[in-house]
Design a protein around this motif. Structure first.
Motif, PDB file in Angstrom:
ATOM      1  N   CYS A 122      48.757  18.707   3.187  1.00 53.37           N
ATOM      2  CA  CYS A 122      49.677  19.789   3.551  1.00 53.37           C
ATOM      3  C   CYS A 122      49.313  20.325   4.933  1.00 53.37           C
ATOM      4  N   VAL A 123      50.332  20.785   5.642  1.00 55.77           N
ATOM      5  CA  VAL A 123      50.094  21.396   6.956  1.00 55.77           C
ATOM      6  C   VAL A 123      50.403  22.885   6.845  1.00 55.77           C
ATOM      7  N   LEU A 124      49.496  23.690   7.359  1.00 50.60           N
ATOM      8  CA  LEU A 124      49.715  25.139   7.389  1.00 50.60           C
ATOM      9  C   LEU A 124      49.678  25.556   8.859  1.00 50.60           C
ATOM     10  N   ILE A 134      44.352  20.737   3.316  1.00 54.30           N
ATOM     11  CA  ILE A 134      45.110  21.525   4.308  1.00 54.30           C
ATOM     12  C   ILE A 134      44.615  21.246   5.723  1.00 54.30           C
ATOM     13  N   VAL A 135      45.575  20.945   6.598  1.00 54.19           N
ATOM     14  CA  VAL A 135      45.276  20.861   8.034  1.00 54.19           C
ATOM     15  C   VAL A 135      46.092  21.952   8.707  1.00 54.19           C
ATOM     16  N   LEU A 194      36.053  13.945  10.850  1.00 57.17           N
ATOM     17  CA  LEU A 194      36.325  14.793   9.678  1.00 57.17           C
ATOM     18  C   LEU A 194      36.877  13.921   8.546  1.00 57.17           C
ATOM     19  N   PRO A 195      36.252  13.948   7.367  1.00 57.07           N
ATOM     20  CA  PRO A 195      36.720  13.100   6.258  1.00 57.07           C
ATOM     21  C   PRO A 195      38.182  13.343   5.882  1.00 57.07           C
ATOM     22  N   PHE A 223      45.155  11.208   7.377  1.00 52.03           N
ATOM     23  CA  PHE A 223      46.041  12.195   7.992  1.00 52.03           C
ATOM     24  C   PHE A 223      46.281  11.797   9.438  1.00 52.03           C
ATOM     25  N   ARG A 224      47.213  10.867   9.648  1.00 49.67           N
ATOM     26  CA  ARG A 224      47.376  10.338  11.007  1.00 49.67           C
ATOM     27  C   ARG A 224      48.691  10.765  11.662  1.00 49.67           C
ATOM     28  N   ASN A 225      49.747  10.907  10.851  1.00 48.66           N
ATOM     29  CA  ASN A 225      51.034  11.333  11.420  1.00 48.66           C
ATOM     30  C   ASN A 225      51.906  11.978  10.348  1.00 48.66           C
ATOM     31  N   ALA A 226      53.164  12.251  10.702  1.00 51.55           N
ATOM     32  CA  ALA A 226      54.062  12.980   9.789  1.00 51.55           C
ATOM     33  C   ALA A 226      54.247  12.272   8.449  1.00 51.55           C
TER      34      ALA A 226
END
Lengths: 291, 213, 275
Positions: C57-59, C89-90, C157-158, C163-166
């Protein structure tokens, strides 16, 4: 002029391949020339664009086009005149957005007209800016306007100044200027957020005549409550055409109106289809608007 | 050339962005221009800093009334900048403390002024002078009282109205129906205006970035 | 001068004082009235509840320090909900203030739930360029943010391994006090089909209803009230609920002020007519 442009184009295409090649290798994952998902979008833009072009050409042929009265724009002269009579400054705020925002560009166009008026009336113009690029552009706009009014010596570069990028830091700065210098006329044109009412109420408290214009719909009620005149939404974009009265500009407004009529027709037709012909609606949704 | 170069840059980059938007194959043009913009935007901050130093420095050197504030501003600028550059911005750094305990409360104070200004502006300007203004006033009352828990509680005490959901009235009718319709009208009108002004800039009919002529 | 004329010319400072009291008193003596749950808030909660554990998820922290009081409770509530459901969360921000804000909120919520930085959540910091920054993030997170907000290379970061793109994002929530929600709708929902929800200041909420109505915005937490509703849903009372009483009394006070100003206006207007 055409020759010079050609030389520039050739130069640009000579210099660009290195970057272009690198960028193309990096990002060209999709090899389609056209994205069909954007077909409705391109049709809409082309249609509106066509009518804008058509009426620009039509207006250039010399035919007089009607443009309705916009009270807020008519009041610009009155506001600047009042400031001159009172021997006070005029303050112009271009909003909080950067120069890549169309509202800011529309605001800079109006600034040109206001600056020309202040130059003619020899009153002081203050333009505090929230973005550094807007500041440099605003300086050029004002300088040019003073030049066109025949009074380049009256232009003070330091009056078009940068305050801060921070929203409420900027408000504090502008409010400070309002309270200290008490400008007789305040213009708020461009993109505004929650700071709109703080600016307008402070201006109201100092007794200034205030003209606002924004397409930020959530801020419009605040401006309507606290300012003397408010340009609502598209009126801000129409301002430069209205003020200049140039046929090309007025023609674009007419094209814009036809664009709106098209949208209105599309809404009515869509409502009828959705309400009475649900199957047709499903078909359109799954084919044209499937994205 | 002073006029042709900006116009050329504007037209070429706008055309490239438009083409790239519709053509996935030419998306690299969009990426390239966006990277250029990011680089230029960062450098623009320097322009702002120069303006602040020049304007405030000038006021200090001329000792205009209130020049002490300009000194405070410049000290604030250089101290925060220096602490951020040399001490970092991680938690427990001086920059972090300045941000959390000075900048944030001061900014929040400015924002909270809004509540007072809303009250005074509403008191002065919100009058039921016409039929339309009266309708607006009634809607505002329902939203204002319906959007707070105490309003909902008091609604539930009302004899007949308690059977109707206040939340439904506010969310689905006033906000979801009337407000949305109004917002859309403004949005659509502004969007068409935006397309038109974009075309004018693209064609060079309107050139606000070149001094507005 | 009659009573109504005095009301019409009431000094602004008296209005300010009345409002200040209306805000301060309920904070000292709370009424503890809980808000009901509105549909836009419920949608966000339900969507997160249905997300599978470990989803990316992106916040986005797109609010200035100025609106911290109004925006932060929503950020905290949603971050808490996501982390308690074991989501990854990123965070990133389109405005400079967002970096420090996200560092603080994520550290406090993460520590409270026993989550580890770099494994359960990461703070990438600020990127200039608004829409351009969003597009760049959607296409390649690593090149947009080579280092996180603490200066660590993101590759180390693990959490960033998947988590590379949309395409790796299951849900995006933005807390904004500006037009950032619109930008995320345009770039993330319309272009990349990421479900987008958001929180905004109460003043901006009406502007976003057309997007809710069209389904482009999954849900919306409007102002402090939205945050309070979310706190009720996750059963973790915070600053949102605490401030609801003050907001209730302030709304009633403003409504009362408008009412008496109208009464005074009409009484003096009638008097003027009679004369």
């Amino acid at each position: 002029m055409l020759n010079r442009l050609l030389v520039l184009i050739i130069f640009a295409f000579w210099a660009m391949p290195a970057w272009a090649q690198e960028a193309a290798e990096e990002t060209a994952k999709d090899v389609r020339w056209f994205n069909p998902d954007r077909l409705p979008n391109v049709i809409g833009v082309l249609l509106i664009g066509f009518f804008v072009f058509w009426y620009i050409i039509h207006a250039q042929s010399g035919k007089k086009l009607f443009i309705r009265r916009i009270a807020g724009l008519n009041a610009i002269d009155e506001a600047v005149g009042r400031a001159t009579e009172m021997g006070k400054s005029v303050m112009y705020i271009t909003g909080l957005a950067d120069v890549d925002d169309i509202q800011t560009l529309a605001s800079l166009s109006i600034l040109g007209h206001v600056a020309k008026k202040t130059a003619e009336y020899e009153s002081n113009l203050l333009v505090p800016c929230c973005r550094s690029v807007v500041m440099t552009t605003a300086q050029e706009v004002c300088k040019e306007a003073y030049l066109r009014a025949g009074r380049p010596e009256n232009f003070k570069r330091e009056n078009v100044r940068y305050l801060t990028d921070d929203q409420f830091g900027f408000v504090a700065g502008v409010d400070g200027i309002m309270v200290r210098e008490k400008p007789a006329a305040n213009f708020y044109m461009g993109t505004f957020y929650a700071e709109s009412l703080i600016l307008a109420e402070t201006g109201n408290a100092t007794g200034a005549i205030q003209i606002a214009g924004t397409a930020s719909s959530s801020q419009l009620p605040f401006f309507v409550a606290a300012c003397d005149y408010t340009l609502i939404g598209e009126e801000l974009y129409a301002a430069s055409a209205y003020l200049s009265g140039e046929p090309k500009q007025v023609g674009s407004l007419k094209g814009q109106d036809v664009g709106k009529a098209l949208i209105l027709a599309a809404i009515i037709i869509s409502t009828i289809i959705i309400t009475f012909f649900p199957q047709t609606h499903e078909f359109i949704k799954n084919t044209i608007f499937k994205s | 050339m002073k006029r042709e170069i900006p116009l050329f840059v504007c037209v070429v980059s706008a055309l490239a962005m438009i083409i790239a938007y519709y053509s996935p194959k030419l998306d690299w043009m969009d990426d390239m221009l966006q990277k250029w913009f990011l680089i230029i935007a960062v450098f623009a901050f320097i322009l702002g800093a120069i303006s602040i130093i020049l304007v405030n420095g000038n006021r200090i050197s001329k000792q205009v009334p209130g020049w002490g504030y300009n000194v405070v501003l410049l000290i604030g600028l250089f101290v925060t900048l220096g602490l951020g550059i040399f001490g970092g911005i991680d938690p427990k750094t001086p920059f972090f403390y300045i941000f959390t305990y000075i900048f944030t409360p001061l900014s929040a104070t400015m924002f909270s002024l809004l509540a007072f200004f809303i009250a005074s502006a509403a008191f002065r300007a919100f009058k039921a002078k016409t039929w339309e203004a009266t309708l607006l006033l009634i809607a505002a009352f329902i939203v204002m009282l319906g959007r707070v828990p105490l309003g909902e509680l008091m609604w539930s005490w009302l004899p007949v109205l308690k059977h109707y959901s206040l939340n439904n009235l506010v969310e689905n009718w006033i906000m979801g129906c009337f407000n949305t319709a109004g917002q859309r009208a403004i949005l659509l009108g502004a969007s068409v205006g935006l397309i038109s002004i974009s075309l004018k800039i693209l064609l060079g009919i309107e050139r606000p970035y070149m001094g507005g002529e | 001068m009659s009573f109504f004329e005095k009301i019409n010319k009431l000094d602004k400072r008296i209005i300010f004082l009345i409002l200040a009291l209306a805000v301060i008193i309920p904070l000292i003596f709370p009424l503890k009235v809980l808000p009901s749950i509105s549909k836009p808030v419920r949608s966000v909660y339900d969507f997160i509840e249905k997300l599978s554990e470990g989803s990316n998820c992106v916040l986005c922290f797109d609010y200035y320090a100025t609106t911290t009081v109004e925006c932060e409770p929503a950020a905290r509530a949603v971050a808490r909900h996501l982390l308690s459901r074991n989501m990854k969360i990123v965070t990133y921000s389109l405005i400079p203030d967002g970096t420090t804000m996200s560092m603080r909120v994520m550290k406090e919520v993460g520590d409270d739930l026993g989550k580890t930085y770099g494994v359960d959540y990461a703070v990438l910091g600020y990127k200039t360029g608004t829409m351009i920054a969003i597009k760049s993030f959607d296409e390649d997170v690593y090149s947009t943010f080579p280092n996180d907000a603490y200066g660590k290379p993101v590759e180390e970061l693990p959490i960033m391994k998947n988590f590379r793109n949309a395409r790796d994002v299951a849900f995006l929530f933005t807390v904004a006090d500006n037009a950032s929600i619109n930008y995320h709708i345009m770039m993330d929902f319309s272009e990349k089909h990421i479900p987008v929800a958001g929180s905004c200041t109460a003043v901006s909420a009406p502007e976003l209803y057309p997007y809710l109505n069209s389904g482009q915005l999954l849900g919306l937490l409007g102002g402090l009230r939205g945050a309070a509703e979310y706190e009720v849903l996750i059963n973790h009372p915070g600053i949102g609920i605490k401030c609801m009483d003050a907001q209730s009394i302030a709304h009633f006070t403003i409504a009362f002020l408008i009412l008496i100003s109208n009464v005074a206006y009409f009484m003096t207007f009638r008097k003027g007519k009679k004369k």
